[in-house]
Design a protein around this motif. Structure first.
Motif, PDB file in Angstrom:
ATOM      1  N   ASN A  90       0.867  -1.178   0.000  1.00 53.87           N
ATOM      2  CA  ASN A  90       0.000   0.000   0.000  1.00 53.87           C
ATOM      3  C   ASN A  90       0.906   1.231   0.000  1.00 53.87           C
ATOM      4  O   ASN A  90       1.360   1.667   1.056  1.00 53.87           O
ATOM      5  N   ARG A  91       1.122   1.797  -1.160  1.00 52.22           N
ATOM      6  CA  ARG A  91       2.087   2.894  -1.291  1.00 52.22           C
ATOM      7  C   ARG A  91       1.677   4.149  -0.515  1.00 52.22           C
ATOM      8  O   ARG A  91       2.483   5.043  -0.330  1.00 52.22           O
ATOM      9  N   ARG A  92       0.425   4.218  -0.078  1.00 49.59           N
ATOM     10  CA  ARG A  92      -0.001   5.379   0.708  1.00 49.59           C
ATOM     11  C   ARG A  92       0.359   5.234   2.181  1.00 49.59           C
ATOM     12  O   ARG A  92       0.284   6.187   2.930  1.00 49.59           O
ATOM     13  N   LYS A  93       0.773   4.049   2.585  1.00 51.78           N
ATOM     14  CA  LYS A  93       1.123   3.780   3.985  1.00 51.78           C
ATOM     15  C   LYS A  93       2.633   3.940   4.161  1.00 51.78           C
ATOM     16  O   LYS A  93       3.417   3.319   3.461  1.00 51.78           O
ATOM     17  N   THR A  94       3.014   4.804   5.099  1.00 50.60           N
ATOM     18  CA  THR A  94       4.425   5.061   5.381  1.00 50.60           C
ATOM     19  C   THR A  94       4.727   4.693   6.822  1.00 50.60           C
ATOM     20  O   THR A  94       3.963   5.021   7.728  1.00 50.60           O
ATOM     21  N   TYR A  95       5.845   4.013   7.019  1.00 54.38           N
ATOM     22  CA  TYR A  95       6.283   3.609   8.347  1.00 54.38           C
ATOM     23  C   TYR A  95       7.540   4.366   8.742  1.00 54.38           C
ATOM     24  O   TYR A  95       8.331   4.761   7.894  1.00 54.38           O
TER      25      TYR A  95
END
Length: 191
Positions: A90-95
């Motif tokens: 999910n490229r919109r999710k950043t960790y």
């Protein structure tokens, strides 16, 4: 409550208010950066198999607005203390994860803060930090009651109380009324 638990609770309580400037230097990081690094550390300790903490979760845990968290992350990334990773599914999710330098900076700041809190606690005596934590939480609850439209349940959690019964008991002891009565009375005075 043990002295260590009291110290940790006092530090957590002060982080929650974001306005804390203990008048001590934390190495090359600001108090806000320390808060963010500490929240990433705590999350990773509780979730060792995770890729990192999500940026929105980090903002919530650190009691920062998303734009403030974005600025803080940019600063700690520029210092090489943390890194952001994009979820491959999910490229919109950043960790966010700490780097080794970030863990070292966080550890140093934690030790400096702990030494400071220990000195304060020694001067105050053992009972006073507990009272101070309760007073800080009540002050936050009062501000939330008067400045937001949040529900009592949301305020109980955000102010750091463990449950509603305790909150209502200490609130009534301090202000002589329930939180709802307090909000109604003071909002009528303003209007």
């Amino acid at each position: 409550m043990t002295t260590d638990e009291m110290r940790i609770d006092l530090l957590r309580t002060t982080f929650r208010y974001g306005r804390v400037n203990m008048g001590i230097r934390l190495g090359n990081i600001t108090h806000g950066e320390f808060t963010a690094l500490q929240m990433v550390h705590i999350y990773m300790k509780r979730n060792p198999d995770a890729s990192g903490i999500g940026v929105s979760e980090l903002a919530r845990c650190s009691f920062m607005s998303p734009p403030a968290m974005s600025r803080t992350l940019k600063s700690i990334e520029e210092k090489g203390l943390a890194e952001r990773m994009i979820d491959s599914k999910n490229r919109r999710k950043t960790y966010v994860r700490l780097t080794q330098a970030g863990e070292q900076a966080r550890q140093y700041a934690w030790e400096v803060s702990t030494e400071y809190i220990n000195r304060v606690m020694e001067e105050m005596g053992e009972e006073s930090p507990t009272i101070m934590i309760k007073e800080c939480r009540l002050h936050v609850a009062k501000d939330l009651l008067l400045k937001t439209k949040k529900t009592i349940d949301e305020i109980v959690f955000e102010a750091g109380f463990s449950n509603k019964v305790t909150f209502f008991k200490v609130f009534r002891e301090k202000y002589g009324c329930t939180p709802k009565e307090f909000r109604t009375k003071h909002l009528e005075e303003v209007q």
